[in-house]
Design an enzyme around this catalytic site. Structure first.
Site, short mmCIF file in Angstrom:
data_model
loop_
_atom_site.label_atom_id
_atom_site.label_comp_id
_atom_site.label_asym_id
_atom_site.label_seq_id
_atom_site.Cartn_x
_atom_site.Cartn_y
_atom_site.Cartn_z
N ASP A 120 -9.14 -3.29 -6.89
CA ASP A 120 -8.61 -2.35 -5.96
C ASP A 120 -9.05 -1.47 -6.41
OD1 ASP A 120 -7.26 -1.13 -4.21
OD2 ASP A 120 -5.41 -2.37 -4.42
N HIS B 82 -8.06 -4.32 -2.14
CA HIS B 82 -6.91 -3.87 -1.68
C HIS B 82 -6.33 -4.50 -0.70
CE1 HIS B 82 -3.79 -0.57 -1.29
NE2 HIS B 82 -4.10 -0.61 -0.03
N SER C 194 0.89 -1.30 -0.06
CA SER C 194 0.04 -0.07 0.04
C SER C 194 0.94 1.27 -0.09
CB SER C 194 -1.05 -0.02 1.29
OG SER C 194 -1.98 0.93 1.16
#
Length: 697
Positions: free
Chosen positions: A627, A673, A541
């Site tokens: 995502d 995600h 991330s």
């Protein structure tokens, strides 16, 4: 029914993260008319079609590339999967699921089913109340459970593996539990009374509306609060004594709380304190007083204050307890006569127990191996014991309790599976470019000799004031057993040393986090923990920003890098205000549209912007088609540009045996995600580790 392995997520280098939406298929304004600067509709449509075709071609190319090379990792991936499954069965499954106790009733969840048992039943009889599979939610996992005070209703939060949005199912309990209502796109929810539920709706990753719905004879739903500022995110919390619901509206730096009186749930919410820029606060309640956890006042770190419910404005806030410098407040739990603070200081964990009766504070240092706390559910605020778990990346969760009556820490009953701790934990401080000391936590096998020849996996995050995730992971224990060294670099931008540690690494201070990371890796090598050719970097991330920046500025420090859903194109993202999270994220990264200095600064460290022909480490990236925070397009662009730069450099400096890095993108059709099912997550981890084993030889 047979209980399968629970859906959990073992691949998470960073922790639960709030991350900006990233690049959507980029806009190609091909207009040549210098006067208007506005493309014609035909040209605009052509640009969009061209972008979509380019995106699809990139996607096909990367999928083919992965299919062509994945065979080389197949055997090792299979071996690693088998080891991880064995460790999961040995440690994680043996822990069982968290229990929610209401009187004599005990509720728990396993593998998509919610069960009810009796606390005094020694025969292990259970009733199944709810099953995701039986109710048409077979691809969802249970994220949240809230039970009404009289146990007549249960609200269940269900989240799909492929979406950020969750669904709330209201179950009417009894001899034959029935689904009373299904509410889509719900983020948080709490019961105000036996039959009144408050919840927030989620749309495009944002929560800005709060609704109330009733389950009385006259059922109705109405909107009770709307947040107008796009930088703020709304959620709902219930105070420990169930006296109030709090409607919390928070940006990255500022917050505002409204109270719903659970005795009068139809009254309009009451404001505690109007938002003040730079002041964050959260509310608990005890004996008609609000206990306020806030950054108000100097220093701008968390402190506990209190005020009467009737006059809750900031002018009436009185200090109860202030944290020491460079101390991180991890969690706070309120009881009828006590308050427990879970703290981190210099890498060590502490409990601070505040007695409201004797007005004393007792500080308890927890075992040195512990890196993370996790509170266990005990809904009664009158409880005389606080239950929690301690864990580390290589130590499975261990149960502890603190007794208010005895004023001592109790280690719970011996685990069914003995925990073998054949590793050493070292805490170091690296001196960064500006002389700031940066903490590092290092784990290695006690039996390892010649540590400079061992493989080293470095972890980094450094954003949003969020700590590196240091909860137990089966793969970390496996790596220790196989002789690896694990290092966690607690760089600025994260939250390990309090709020100022985050402030020193965000916006115009982002490069400090990069300098910290370099200093940490260089110190590890100087002290004999591995060497560059055996060193790999792991990030997920927003951690991808610092990892990608290190790749561009000091690629000689590492041999390989694994990234999960990485944020690698900061500049493009922050220039696109139509993306759902861009406005909200300006408090973390800055606003390049309004500030040219900010634009130049972001450009100076943005991973995508600074790719150049040089000798890069090998890189393995996992990305997700679904995502919503890091759309695939930006990752595709990054991979294509990085691969081209690496090949350009290799062709310019062609020598016999010249090393060319592997740049691999593994695109997952399932998962969102950093959020996959247990099975998909297991495969991802195994592929990452197979890649690292090959690259580090």
């Amino acid at each position: 029914s047979k209980i399968k392995a629970p859906k959990c997520h073992i691949l998470d280098y960073s922790g639960g993260t709030v991350l900006p939406g990233s690049v959507v298929p980029w806009r190609c304004f091909s207009c040549k008319d210098e006067e208007t600067k506005i493309p014609s509709k035909r040209k605009q449509n052509t640009s969009i079609i061209t972008s979509e075709l380019l995106y699809k071609n990139f996607l096909k190319s990367e999928q083919k590339n992965w299919n062509d090379i994945s065979a080389r990792y197949k055997a090792m991936t299979k071996r690693i999967k088998e080891k991880l499954e064995a460790l999961h069965n040995k440690y994680t499954l043996s822990l069982g699921s968290p229990r929610l106790r209401f009187g004599n009733n005990v509720y728990f969840e396993e593998d998509g089913c919610i069960f009810l048992s009796k606390a005094d039943d020694d025969e292990g009889n259970v009733d199944i109340l709810f099953s995701t599979e039986d109710h048409g939610f077979s691809h969802a996992f249970i994220r949240r459970i809230r039970i009404s005070p009289n146990q007549r209703y249960m609200a269940i939060g269900l989240k799909s593996e492929n979406s950020e949005e969750a669904t709330c199912v209201i179950l009417k309990l009894g001899n034959f539990p029935l689904v009373e209502k299904v509410i889509p796109n719900v983020f948080s929810f709490e019961w105000a009374t036996n039959d009144v539920l408050y919840y927030t709706s989620q749309k495009n990753l944002k929560c800005q509306n709060v609704f109330m719905t009733t389950f009385t004879d006259q059922k109705h739903t109405k909107l009770v609060y709307t947040e107008q500022d796009a930088r703020f995110f709304v959620d709902i919390h219930c105070t420990k004594d169930r006296r109030f619901l709090t409607i919390n509206s928070n940006s990255k730096t500022t917050s505002e709380v409204w109270l719903v009186d659970c005795r009068h749930p139809f009254k309009l919410p009451a404001l505690v304190q109007a938002r003040t820029k730079g002041v964050i606060y959260h509310i608990e309640h005890r004996n008609d007083e609000l206990y306020i956890l806030t950054t108000y006042g100097e220093p701008a770190e968390y402190k506990l204050m209190k005020a009467p419910v009737a006059s809750s404005g900031m002018e009436n806030w009185q200090l109860v307890y202030a944290l020491e410098k460079k101390t991180k407040l991890v969690d706070l739990e309120m009881f009828s006569d006590h308050c427990i603070m879970f703290l981190k200081n210099a890498g060590h964990l502490y409990l601070n127990v505040l007695s409201f009766v004797s007005h004393s504070v007792q500080s308890i240092k927890l075992p040195t191996w512990a890196c993370e706390f996790e509170l266990e559910s005990h809904p009664e605020h009158t409880s005389s014991t606080c239950y929690f778990q301690l864990t580390s990346p290589v130590h499975p969760p261990k149960h502890f309790a603190y007794s208010f009556k005895e004023n001592n820490l109790i280690e719970q009953a011996v685990q069914e599976v003995p925990i073998i701790t054949n590793y050493h934990t070292t805490r170091l401080l690296a001196k960064s470019e500006d002389e700031t000391l940066v903490p590092i936590t290092v784990f290695h096998n006690m039996n390892s000799k010649e540590l400079h020849r061992k493989p080293l996996l470095v972890h980094v995050y450094g954003a949003y004031g969020i700590d590196l995730n240091m909860t137990f992971k089966e793969e970390k224990l496996m790596l220790i057993e196989e002789g690896w060294i694990l290092a966690y670099c607690h760089v600025r931008g994260g939250g390990e040393l309090g709020l100022n540690w985050h402030k020193d690494g965000c916006q115009h201070n982002k490069l400090k986090g990069l300098h910290d990371l370099k200093a940490c890796i260089m110190l590890l090598h100087e002290l004999g923990f591995s060497q560059p050719k055996y060193t790999a970097l792991a990030a997920a991330s927003a951690g991808g920003v610092l990892a990608g920046a290190l790749c561009n500025t000091a690629p000689e420090l590492i041999r390989a890098m694994v990234l999960q859903a990485p944020f690698v194109d900061v500049l493009s993202t922050m220039m696109k205000t139509h993306l759902p999270l861009t406005i909200e994220e300006q408090e973390e990264w800055g606003n390049p549209l309004a500030d040219e200095k900010c634009m130049k600064y972001i450009k100076s460290y943005c991973p995508y912007q600074n790719i150049k022909p040089q000798c890069y480490p090998s890189v393995f990236i996992t990305a997700y088609e679904n995502d919503q925070r890091i759309p695939l397009t930006g990752v595709l662009r990054y991979v294509q540009k990085l691969r081209k730069a690496a090949l350009d450099y290799a062709s310019r400096t062609s020598k016999k045996g010249n090393w060319i890095p592997n740049i691999i993108l593994d695109i997952q059709a399932n998962g969102s995600h950093c959020d996959s099912s247990w099975e998909d997550s297991l495969n991802e981890v195994a592929r990452h580790l197979a890649f690292l084993n090959k690259e580090l030889e």
